[in-house]
Design an enzyme around this catalytic site. Sequence first.
Site, PDB file in Angstrom:
ATOM      1  N   LYS A   1       0.821  -1.215   0.000  1.00 27.81           N
ATOM      2  CA  LYS A   1       0.000   0.000   0.000  1.00 27.81           C
ATOM      3  C   LYS A   1       0.855   1.266   0.000  1.00 27.81           C
ATOM      4  O   LYS A   1       2.035   1.250   0.323  1.00 27.81           O
ATOM      5  CB  LYS A   1      -1.011  -0.051   1.151  1.00 27.81           C
ATOM      6  CG  LYS A   1      -2.123  -1.059   0.819  1.00 27.81           C
ATOM      7  CD  LYS A   1      -3.247  -1.103   1.814  1.00 27.81           C
ATOM      8  CE  LYS A   1      -4.337  -2.053   1.286  1.00 27.81           C
ATOM      9  NZ  LYS A   1      -5.393  -2.300   2.269  1.00 27.81           N
TER      10      LYS A   1
ATOM     11  N   ARG B   1      -3.393 -10.348   4.693  1.00 30.69           N
ATOM     12  CA  ARG B   1      -3.830 -10.467   3.288  1.00 30.69           C
ATOM     13  C   ARG B   1      -2.716  -9.879   2.433  1.00 30.69           C
ATOM     14  O   ARG B   1      -2.421  -8.685   2.552  1.00 30.69           O
ATOM     15  CB  ARG B   1      -5.139  -9.690   3.117  1.00 30.69           C
ATOM     16  CG  ARG B   1      -5.680  -9.658   1.696  1.00 30.69           C
ATOM     17  CD  ARG B   1      -6.915  -8.773   1.642  1.00 30.69           C
ATOM     18  NE  ARG B   1      -7.443  -8.676   0.295  1.00 30.69           N
ATOM     19  CZ  ARG B   1      -7.006  -7.829  -0.626  1.00 30.69           C
ATOM     20  NH1 ARG B   1      -6.027  -6.993  -0.343  1.00 30.69           N
ATOM     21  NH2 ARG B   1      -7.547  -7.827  -1.828  1.00 30.69           N
TER      22      ARG B   1
HETATM   23  N1  PMM Z   1      -7.526  -3.849   0.800  1.00 31.78           N
HETATM   24  C1  PMM Z   1      -7.785  -3.964  -0.507  1.00 31.78           C
HETATM   25  C2  PMM Z   1      -8.751  -4.878  -0.974  1.00 31.78           C
HETATM   26  N2  PMM Z   1      -9.406  -5.692  -0.120  1.00 31.78           N
HETATM   27  N3  PMM Z   1      -9.787  -6.425   2.082  1.00 31.78           N
HETATM   28  C3  PMM Z   1      -9.554  -6.339   3.388  1.00 31.78           C
HETATM   29  N4  PMM Z   1     -10.201  -7.140   4.249  1.00 31.78           N
HETATM   30  N5  PMM Z   1      -8.657  -5.440   3.897  1.00 31.78           N
HETATM   31  C4  PMM Z   1      -7.982  -4.576   3.094  1.00 31.78           C
HETATM   32  O1  PMM Z   1      -7.213  -3.747   3.623  1.00 31.78           O
HETATM   33  C5  PMM Z   1      -8.197  -4.647   1.693  1.00 31.78           C
HETATM   34  C6  PMM Z   1      -9.132  -5.602   1.222  1.00 31.78           C
HETATM   35  C7  PMM Z   1      -7.069  -3.100  -1.484  1.00 31.78           C
HETATM   36  O2  PMM Z   1      -5.877  -3.730  -1.902  1.00 31.78           O
HETATM   37  P1  PMM Z   1      -5.713  -4.535  -3.294  1.00 31.78           P
HETATM   38  O3  PMM Z   1      -6.082  -3.583  -4.404  1.00 31.78           O
HETATM   39  O4  PMM Z   1      -4.282  -4.963  -3.323  1.00 31.78           O
HETATM   40  O5  PMM Z   1      -6.621  -5.724  -3.318  1.00 31.78           O
END
Ligand code: PMM
Length: 295
Positions: free
Chosen positions: A234, A274
């Site tokens: 991020k 994650r």
């Molecule tokens: N961040 C993203 C997408 N899904 N889900 C959860 N539970 N927590 C998060 O911080 C989160 C998420 C955005 O990141 P990406 O674009 O790499 O998927």
Amino acid sequence: MRGVRAPGAGNVDAVTTPHASAPGPARPQIIGILNITPDSFSDGGRYLDFGDAVAHGEQMAADGADFIDVGGESTRPGAERVDAATETARVVDVIAALAERGLAVSIDTTRAAVAAAAIEAGATVVNDVSGGLADPDMARVVADTGVRWVLMHWRGHSADMQRLAHYENVVADVKAELEDRVEAALDSGVDRERLILDPGIGFAKSAEHNWRLSAHLDEFVALGFPVLFASSRKSYLGRLLEDESGKPRPVGQREAATLATSMLAFASGAWGVRVHDVAGTADARAVWLATRSAL
Ligand code: PMM
């Protein structure tokens, strides 16, 4: 719904305290990210092809992922929304293919209709970045199907979320708003045991807010629910590692920093992380488990 289970997911609910100074689950979970989108900030456009998406999911499971988190809509700051039919079409066949291979799948969506289709295809966790706020029908889908539900802290859709990044005390405010989401879920008939909380790193948060939440993750663990931490690649990590001219570290070069934050989350008692880089995180988890067992 199929009763799928990831390799090693048997102790998914175990929350033990092997040593007083090392709280947390017996084995923190690794959730591998699989975005089937043209525009996600890190892996956007890479897995639009069905075969590529399934192969990447299988690879992450082989590398140590306990769940594969499949998403069909980008949530990066400023992203435009897609319609529900497009989002569903992107994810369902891939979820079905991964579930058929015995992998545990979560669906990353804020829409009840998408969640229902994903559960039908074999997903066993709903990862809802809106914590149930975006779609009033989500709680019913979760309650009716009995799947697990990640309630992430959220204040608004991607297009305007950074405008909402104002807190009196970010740790206290995010905790209180998550507790409101828990109450709403329980009032809708969702089983308490199915809930997982996530402070929502990067969602309506400044870099300073993200660091405060990361530093105080143990306070979220103390709420008594499994806590998911998701910092992978991020922008606050890019900002931390900016070069002399003030240019942020590129997305593809934030892996060591991501691993460091994941390790700190393990030490704070997080239930899971994650991440994009599952293999590296599995190594970090092995280090954490060996260290903790030597306490
Ligand atoms: N961040 C993203 C997408 N899904 N889900 C959860 N539970 N927590 C998060 O911080 C989160 C998420 C955005 O990141 P990406 O674009 O790499 O998927």
